[in-house]
Design an enzyme around this catalytic site. Structure first.
Site, PDB file in Angstrom:
ATOM      1  N   GLU A  59     -40.875  28.287 -27.674  1.00  9.56           N
ATOM      2  CA  GLU A  59     -40.979  27.410 -28.383  1.00  9.56           C
ATOM      3  C   GLU A  59     -42.301  26.536 -28.579  1.00  9.56           C
ATOM      4  O   GLU A  59     -43.261  27.084 -27.960  1.00  9.56           O
ATOM      5  CB  GLU A  59     -39.979  26.092 -28.121  1.00  9.56           C
ATOM      6  CG  GLU A  59     -38.610  26.343 -27.974  1.00  9.56           C
ATOM      7  CD  GLU A  59     -37.538  25.235 -27.460  1.00  9.56           C
ATOM      8  OE1 GLU A  59     -37.770  24.563 -26.712  1.00  9.56           O
ATOM      9  OE2 GLU A  59     -36.508  25.046 -28.254  1.00  9.56           O
ATOM     10  N   GLY A  81     -30.836  24.004 -21.859  1.00 15.09           N
ATOM     11  CA  GLY A  81     -29.694  23.456 -20.884  1.00 15.09           C
ATOM     12  C   GLY A  81     -30.094  24.182 -19.636  1.00 15.09           C
ATOM     13  O   GLY A  81     -30.902  24.935 -19.350  1.00 15.09           O
ATOM     14  N   ASN A 115     -31.250  15.701 -20.488  1.00 15.05           N
ATOM     15  CA  ASN A 115     -32.354  14.761 -19.784  1.00 15.05           C
ATOM     16  C   ASN A 115     -33.255  14.163 -20.455  1.00 15.05           C
ATOM     17  O   ASN A 115     -33.707  13.076 -20.106  1.00 15.05           O
ATOM     18  CB  ASN A 115     -33.065  16.045 -18.772  1.00 15.05           C
ATOM     19  CG  ASN A 115     -33.434  17.289 -19.675  1.00 15.05           C
ATOM     20  OD1 ASN A 115     -33.054  17.611 -20.495  1.00 15.05           O
ATOM     21  ND2 ASN A 115     -34.356  17.600 -18.923  1.00 15.05           N
ATOM     22  N   CYS A 153     -36.934  19.853 -16.767  1.00 19.69           N
ATOM     23  CA  CYS A 153     -36.946  21.370 -16.173  1.00 19.69           C
ATOM     24  C   CYS A 153     -38.336  21.828 -15.707  1.00 19.69           C
ATOM     25  O   CYS A 153     -38.417  22.765 -15.044  1.00 19.69           O
ATOM     26  CB  CYS A 153     -36.566  21.996 -17.362  1.00 19.69           C
ATOM     27  SG  CYS A 153     -37.585  21.766 -18.940  1.00 19.69           S
ATOM     28  N   GLU A 182     -33.778  27.869 -23.513  1.00 16.44           N
ATOM     29  CA  GLU A 182     -34.658  27.198 -22.541  1.00 16.44           C
ATOM     30  C   GLU A 182     -33.998  26.613 -21.500  1.00 16.44           C
ATOM     31  O   GLU A 182     -33.053  25.863 -21.855  1.00 16.44           O
ATOM     32  CB  GLU A 182     -35.548  26.271 -23.350  1.00 16.44           C
ATOM     33  CG  GLU A 182     -36.382  26.464 -24.359  1.00 16.44           C
ATOM     34  CD  GLU A 182     -37.492  27.376 -24.053  1.00 16.44           C
ATOM     35  OE1 GLU A 182     -38.163  27.238 -22.646  1.00 16.44           O
ATOM     36  OE2 GLU A 182     -37.881  28.106 -24.801  1.00 16.44           O
ATOM     37  N   THR A 195     -28.618  27.326 -17.042  1.00 15.27           N
ATOM     38  CA  THR A 195     -28.896  28.743 -16.846  1.00 15.27           C
ATOM     39  C   THR A 195     -27.319  29.187 -17.351  1.00 15.27           C
ATOM     40  O   THR A 195     -27.183  30.052 -17.961  1.00 15.27           O
ATOM     41  CB  THR A 195     -29.266  29.405 -15.519  1.00 15.27           C
ATOM     42  OG1 THR A 195     -30.890  28.980 -15.692  1.00 15.27           O
ATOM     43  CG2 THR A 195     -29.461  30.813 -15.605  1.00 15.27           C
ATOM     44  N   ALA A 196     -26.492  28.890 -16.619  1.00 14.50           N
ATOM     45  CA  ALA A 196     -25.145  29.357 -16.921  1.00 14.50           C
ATOM     46  C   ALA A 196     -24.504  28.860 -18.319  1.00 14.50           C
ATOM     47  O   ALA A 196     -23.965  30.141 -18.770  1.00 14.50           O
ATOM     48  CB  ALA A 196     -24.091  28.642 -15.710  1.00 14.50           C
TER      49      ALA A 196
HETATM   50  O1  TXE Z   1     -25.862  21.301 -18.998  1.00 10.73           O
HETATM   51  P1  TXE Z   1     -25.153  22.165 -20.245  1.00 10.73           P
HETATM   52  P2  TXE Z   1     -25.052  20.643 -17.721  1.00 10.73           P
HETATM   53  C1  TXE Z   1     -29.575  22.323 -15.631  1.00 10.73           C
HETATM   54  C2  TXE Z   1     -29.477  21.633 -14.605  1.00 10.73           C
HETATM   55  C3  TXE Z   1     -28.098  20.991 -14.613  1.00 10.73           C
HETATM   56  C4  TXE Z   1     -27.354  22.372 -15.044  1.00 10.73           C
HETATM   57  C5  TXE Z   1     -26.122  21.979 -15.817  1.00 10.73           C
HETATM   58  O2  TXE Z   1     -29.553  22.172 -13.336  1.00 10.73           O
HETATM   59  O3  TXE Z   1     -27.585  20.560 -13.271  1.00 10.73           O
HETATM   60  O4  TXE Z   1     -28.187  22.847 -16.075  1.00 10.73           O
HETATM   61  O5  TXE Z   1     -26.004  20.912 -16.613  1.00 10.73           O
HETATM   62  C6  TXE Z   1     -23.905  22.238 -24.452  1.00 10.73           C
HETATM   63  N1  TXE Z   1     -21.322  26.445 -26.168  1.00 10.73           N
HETATM   64  N2  TXE Z   1     -30.167  21.866 -16.819  1.00 10.73           N
HETATM   65  O6  TXE Z   1     -23.999  21.557 -17.457  1.00 10.73           O
HETATM   66  O7  TXE Z   1     -23.754  22.501 -20.070  1.00 10.73           O
HETATM   67  C7  TXE Z   1     -23.627  21.123 -23.784  1.00 10.73           C
HETATM   68  O8  TXE Z   1     -22.783  20.276 -24.347  1.00 10.73           O
HETATM   69  C8  TXE Z   1     -22.273  25.604 -26.677  1.00 10.73           C
HETATM   70  C9  TXE Z   1     -31.566  22.074 -17.215  1.00 10.73           C
HETATM   71  O9  TXE Z   1     -24.822  19.257 -18.005  1.00 10.73           O
HETATM   72  O10 TXE Z   1     -26.112  23.563 -20.316  1.00 10.73           O
HETATM   73  C10 TXE Z   1     -24.814  20.166 -24.114  1.00 10.73           C
HETATM   74  O11 TXE Z   1     -25.024  19.784 -25.353  1.00 10.73           O
HETATM   75  N3  TXE Z   1     -22.868  24.591 -26.352  1.00 10.73           N
HETATM   76  C11 TXE Z   1     -31.866  21.421 -18.436  1.00 10.73           C
HETATM   77  C12 TXE Z   1     -25.971  21.581 -23.765  1.00 10.73           C
HETATM   78  O12 TXE Z   1     -25.000  22.717 -23.815  1.00 10.73           O
HETATM   79  C13 TXE Z   1     -22.523  24.310 -24.920  1.00 10.73           C
HETATM   80  C14 TXE Z   1     -31.428  20.416 -19.053  1.00 10.73           C
HETATM   81  C15 TXE Z   1     -26.542  21.560 -22.420  1.00 10.73           C
HETATM   82  O13 TXE Z   1     -25.484  21.162 -21.431  1.00 10.73           O
HETATM   83  C16 TXE Z   1     -21.444  25.142 -24.346  1.00 10.73           C
HETATM   84  C17 TXE Z   1     -30.015  20.133 -18.515  1.00 10.73           C
HETATM   85  C18 TXE Z   1     -20.781  26.252 -25.026  1.00 10.73           C
HETATM   86  N4  TXE Z   1     -19.930  26.955 -24.533  1.00 10.73           N
HETATM   87  C19 TXE Z   1     -29.343  20.754 -17.639  1.00 10.73           C
HETATM   88  N5  TXE Z   1     -21.384  24.437 -23.039  1.00 10.73           N
HETATM   89  C20 TXE Z   1     -33.361  22.063 -18.780  1.00 10.73           C
HETATM   90  N6  TXE Z   1     -33.675  23.450 -18.903  1.00 10.73           N
HETATM   91  O14 TXE Z   1     -33.900  21.053 -19.267  1.00 10.73           O
HETATM   92  C21 TXE Z   1     -22.267  23.504 -22.947  1.00 10.73           C
HETATM   93  N7  TXE Z   1     -22.872  23.304 -24.021  1.00 10.73           N
END
Ligand code: TXE
Length: 479
Positions: free
Chosen positions: A460, A226, A150, A282, A248, A228-229
């Protein structure tokens, strides 16, 4: 020939060992415009070895030398601001004018933590005439930084800068959806004289490159922003290995407007806090609670203002809303708009995909305002992370507090009131890591930043980040 990005390992741009690449899309056009390494654990291993070898040198380099190098990285980002902003906008979908402000912040992150390298200090505890304890704050070693799509360079540097300032070496992975500015950062670091191996950037998917970072036995701390899941998964892998973790995660932030607030300011800021960066921040307020006596007035003004927001060509200054980052996220946001309708919500504006002229295949969604939904329904409980807000009337301080605290998330609240006592009272009771009173996204980089509940663990910013990226050791000396 399609441009191919490279990993940045040991100070050199390096192709992935397998030779495999992923397509990188431009959200405004929906077209592939470059390719990004689909790195494997072997690439992470190379990055780790480079970091491990660079650690003795970097961790013992004088603070002033670290300061100079990190400060030169900040200057390098500033100098290449326009190029980075254009790249960020093309890669992420956000308007260029917004990308410029974020690139400024990426430079500030390095400048801020460059000075932290000079100023960081630790405590001592005197035991009268018996002994003195002092705390050493030592760098951890090799740490992992994983960032989302984002606010790409802004969040990437927000992790990397304190990690380096504290004397660690880094293996970092940007999001596979927005790798471009991170790829440019390697060159900027070389130009600034950062020694080879201190920062290594590995591109690729979460499930392969990301997984290799979080499960690497030599990587002692993970800083992640990233979903929550994903955060839950990372914790399940890293916690049994006793890694330090800063997570975060998502949010479902309340934006509470009392009748006694400066409504003009509340309304204009709410337009921003709801739809800046297409709502993909976020910290965006997604549930707007409005005190009943001013509900109609605030609602009408919001709808009127939001209808004026231009959505389209990210190159134009007049475009206030750009494209959604990816096809899969675009479909997710649209599915939530459908859910809101199914749950009985009324769409007051937006509610649909847009196809601006010249960008017919881009992933645009009109800024959407919905009313008529219960605070407990899925639309009001789950993170949408797009240009979608709901309006909910409230009748008392107690009832809005209960609703505001009713989600699994706890990142940030925005509170609009002219009543000082109420502001303090509610600030203490809101279950979020951040409370903004009569403002939004006003950031002092020294303050603790992060969320409670499922919005994450750890903080952070400022000394919090420096503490996270160091290992405290108590030394007790008897007299
Ligand atoms: O993010 P991911 P996604 C929220 C938002 C969005 C949802 C899913 O609701 O719809 O999260 O987004 C890395 N081991 N936010 O699925 O997967 C991935 O490659 C290590 C909130 O696109 O969480 C990327 O670099 N790393 C948020 C990073 O995690 C892993 C911002 C984030 O991606 C991994 C973005 C693993 N097993 C989405 N799997 C905020 N808090 O600002 C994925 N990644």
């Amino acid at each position: 020939m399609m441009e191919k990005l490279s990993n940045f390992i040991n100070g050199a741009y390096t192709p992935p060992e397998t030779g495999l690449y992923l397509d990188n899309y431009q959200p405004a056009t929906g077209e592939v415009y470059s390719q990004v390494p689909d790195s494997s654990p072997a690439d992470v291993e190379r990055a780790y070895s480079a970091a491990e070898q660079a650690f003795p040198g970097w961790s013992t380099l004088a603070a002033e030398e670290k300061f100079k190098i990190l400060n030169r990285i900040a200057e390098g980002i500033d100098t290449r601001r326009e190029e980075l902003a254009q790249a960020e906008s093309r890669d992420q979908g956000k308007p260029v004018w917004l990308a410029r402000t974020e690139i400024n912040r990426a430079g500030q992150n390095f400048r801020f933590f460059a000075t932290a390298a000079l100023q960081f200090a630790s405590e001592s505890h005197s035991m009268e005439d018996r002994a003195i304890n002092y705390t050493l704050r030592q760098p951890i070693g090799v740490v992992g930084c994983i960032s989302p799509w984002n606010l790409p360079l802004y969040l990437f540097t927000w992790k990397i800068a304190p990690a380096l300032a504290a004397g660690n070496c880094v293996v970092a992975k940007p999001s596979e959806f927005t790798p471009y500015t991170a790829a440019l950062l390697g060159q900027i670091c070389n130009d600034a004289g950062l020694p080879a191996g201190v920062l290594n950037i590995v591109h690729g998917l979460g499930g392969s490159a990301g997984q290799a970072i979080i499960s690497h036995p030599g990587i002692k701390a993970i800083s992640f922003t990233g979903g929550t899941a994903t955060g839950r998964h990372i914790a399940s892998v890293a916690a049994p290995m006793f890694k330090k973790m800063s997570l975060e995660l998502g949010g479902k932030n309340p934006n509470i407007i009392f009748a006694d607030a400066d409504l003009e300011k509340a309304i204009s800021t709410t337009v921003r806090s709801s739809f800046q960066n297409q709502g993909e921040i976020c910290l965006c307020g997604s549930r707007v609670f409005i005190e009943r006596p001013v509900y109609e007035k605030v609602k009408n003004a919001l709808v009127e203002e939001v209808k004026k927001l231009k959505t389209g060509n990210p190159q134009l200054d007049e475009s206030r809303v750009g494209a959604i980052v990816s096809r899969q996220h675009y479909e997710k946001v649209l599915s939530y708009i459908q859910l809101a309708k199914d749950e009985g919500g009324t769409i007051l504006c937006g509610g649909e995909a847009l196809h601006p002229p010249g960008f017919e295949n881009g992933w645009f969604i009109a800024p959407t305002i919905i009313e008529g939904l219960d605070a407990a329904c899925r639309t009001n409980q789950e993170e949408i992370f797009g240009p979608v807000i709901t309006l909910i009337p409230f009748d008392s301080e107690e009832s809005v507090l209960t609703m505001a605290n009713s989600t699994a998330y706890g990142l940030a609240t925005t509170l609009w009131t002219g009543n000082l006592s109420r502001a303090h009272r509610l600030a203490g009771k809101l279950q979020t890591g951040i409370v903004w009173v009569n403002c939004w996204l006003l950031r002092d980089l020294r303050t603790p930043f992060g969320g409670t509940k499922q919005s994450g663990v750890g903080r952070e910013g400022g000394w919090e980040a420096m503490r996270f990226f160091t290992e405290p050791k108590n030394v007790c000396i008897a007299y």
